[in-house]
Scaffold this motif. Structure first.
Motif, short mmCIF file in Angstrom:
data_model
loop_
_atom_site.label_atom_id
_atom_site.label_comp_id
_atom_site.label_asym_id
_atom_site.label_seq_id
_atom_site.Cartn_x
_atom_site.Cartn_y
_atom_site.Cartn_z
N ARG A 172 5.75 8.27 16.09
CA ARG A 172 5.42 9.59 15.52
C ARG A 172 6.44 10.68 15.85
O ARG A 172 6.88 11.40 14.97
N GLY A 173 6.83 10.81 17.11
CA GLY A 173 7.80 11.85 17.47
C GLY A 173 9.13 11.69 16.76
O GLY A 173 9.72 12.67 16.29
N ALA A 174 9.60 10.45 16.68
CA ALA A 174 10.87 10.19 15.98
C ALA A 174 10.73 10.49 14.50
O ALA A 174 11.66 11.05 13.88
N LEU A 175 9.60 10.16 13.90
CA LEU A 175 9.39 10.43 12.47
C LEU A 175 9.39 11.93 12.19
O LEU A 175 9.96 12.37 11.19
N GLN A 176 8.78 12.71 13.08
CA GLN A 176 8.79 14.16 12.90
C GLN A 176 10.21 14.72 13.02
O GLN A 176 10.61 15.59 12.25
N ARG A 177 10.97 14.20 13.98
CA ARG A 177 12.36 14.64 14.13
C ARG A 177 13.15 14.29 12.87
O ARG A 177 13.95 15.10 12.37
N LEU A 178 12.93 13.10 12.34
CA LEU A 178 13.64 12.68 11.12
C LEU A 178 13.22 13.51 9.91
O LEU A 178 14.05 13.80 9.05
N GLY A 179 11.95 13.92 9.85
CA GLY A 179 11.51 14.79 8.77
C GLY A 179 12.27 16.11 8.76
O GLY A 179 12.71 16.60 7.72
N ALA A 180 12.46 16.69 9.94
CA ALA A 180 13.24 17.93 10.04
C ALA A 180 14.69 17.70 9.64
O ALA A 180 15.31 18.54 8.97
N ARG A 229 8.17 14.30 3.29
CA ARG A 229 6.79 13.85 3.47
C ARG A 229 6.72 12.39 3.92
O ARG A 229 5.83 12.00 4.66
N ALA A 230 7.68 11.57 3.46
CA ALA A 230 7.68 10.16 3.85
C ALA A 230 7.81 10.01 5.37
O ALA A 230 7.33 9.03 5.94
N PHE A 231 8.42 10.98 6.02
CA PHE A 231 8.55 10.95 7.48
C PHE A 231 7.45 11.78 8.15
O PHE A 231 6.84 11.34 9.12
N ASP A 232 7.20 12.99 7.62
CA ASP A 232 6.21 13.88 8.23
C ASP A 232 4.80 13.29 8.22
O ASP A 232 4.04 13.52 9.15
N ARG A 267 0.86 -1.18 0.00
CA ARG A 267 0.00 0.00 0.00
C ARG A 267 0.89 1.22 0.00
O ARG A 267 1.85 1.29 0.79
N PRO A 268 0.62 2.20 -0.85
CA PRO A 268 1.47 3.40 -0.86
C PRO A 268 1.57 4.03 0.52
O PRO A 268 0.55 4.21 1.20
N ALA A 269 2.78 4.33 0.95
CA ALA A 269 2.99 4.88 2.29
C ALA A 269 2.19 6.16 2.50
O ALA A 269 1.68 6.40 3.60
N LYS A 270 2.05 6.97 1.46
CA LYS A 270 1.33 8.24 1.62
C LYS A 270 -0.16 8.04 1.88
O LYS A 270 -0.84 8.97 2.27
N THR A 271 -0.68 6.82 1.68
CA THR A 271 -2.10 6.56 1.92
C THR A 271 -2.34 5.86 3.25
O THR A 271 -3.48 5.50 3.55
N LEU A 272 -1.31 5.66 4.05
CA LEU A 272 -1.46 4.97 5.33
C LEU A 272 -1.78 5.97 6.43
O LEU A 272 -1.10 6.98 6.58
#
Length: 192
Positions: free
Chosen positions: A59-67, A88-91, A18-23
Motif C-alpha cells: 500500500r505505501g509503495a502504491l501511494q508513492r507511485l500514484g503521486a 487511480r490504478a495505484f491510489d 477481475r477489474p483492478a478497480k473492483t479489487l
C-alpha cells in the motif's frame, strides 16, 4: 495415455480477470502471496536465464507511485483525465506485483523469447491468484512504459522493462463474462 487434470482444464477454460478497480481488502499476506509468486516463476524459460524479477508493491509503495504518476504525467504534458485514470490504478490498489523483464545477454536465447518468458510470468501470477480465490488483473498503462517513472519509482535498470503489473485483492463485484474469441476463426489446422 496422458493423465488429465479436469479441474485445472476447467479453471483455464473459464478463468476471468477481475477489474483492478473492483479489487478491495483483504489482500494476500506475504505468506499467502509467496506460493503465488513461486507458481508464477514456474514459467517457460528457454536457457534457464530467469530474464525477469518481481517487485511486490504494498500500500505505501502504491501511494508513492500514484503521486509519481501525477508528477510524471504533468512533466510529459499528458491530459489531466489520462493522468487521473493512471493514478487511480495505484491510489486505489492495496497490493500489486510488478513483473520486470530483465534481459540476459545470450547468444543462444533471442531477446524476444526472454520477453515472452516475462509475459508468461505475468499470466502465471494472474492465474495463480485467481486459482487461489483472489481477484486479479494484469495491467500496464503509460506509466509502466515511461522510463522516468520506472527508473525513479521502481528502480529499474536501463535495460529493464515492466512486462505487467498484476493487481491482487478481494473481488467486490462479479463482472459479467465477456465475449470470447471464436476458436475456429482464430485457428488454422495444418495436416501436411
Amino acid at each position: 495415455m496422458p493423465a488429465p487434470d479436469p479441474a485445472a482444464l476447467a479453471f483455464l477454460r473459464n478463468r476471468r480477470s477481475r477489474p483492478a478497480k473492483t479489487l478491495g481488502l483483504p489482500v494476500p499476506t506475504r505468506d499467502a502471496l509467496r506460493p503465488l509468486l513461486e507458481a508464477a516463476l514456474r514459467t517457460p524459460d528457454y536457457g534457464k536465464l530467469e530474464p525477469w524479477r518481481l517487485i511486490v508493491l504494498e500500500r505505501g509503495a502504491l501511494q508513492r507511485l500514484g503521486a509519481l504518476v501525477a508528477d510524471r504525467g504533468a512533466a510529459l504534458g499528458r491530459d489531466t483525465d489520462d493522468i487521473a485514470k493512471a493514478r487511480r490504478a495505484f491510489d486505489d490498489a492495496h497490493l500489486a506485483v510488478a513483473v520486470v523483464e530483465s534481459p540476459v545477454p545470450s547468444d543462444k536465447v533471442p531477446a524476444i523469447e526472454q520477453s515472452y518468458s516475462a509475459g508468461a510470468v505475468c499470466l502465471g501470477l494472474l492465474n495463480a491468484a485467481l486459482a487461489a480465490g483472489w481477484g486479479a488483473n494484469w495491467l500496464s498503462g503509460w506509466p509502466a512504459h515511461d522510463r522516468g517513472f520506472v527508473e525513479t519509482g521502481l528502480g529499474l535498470g536501463s535495460t529493464e522493462r515492466v512486462a505487467g503489473i498484476v493487481h491482487i485483492g478481494t473481488e467486490t463485484v462479479v463482472p459479467p463474462d465477456r465475449p470470447r474469441p471464436d476458436m475456429e476463426a482464430r485457428t488454422t489446422w495444418l495436416s501436411e
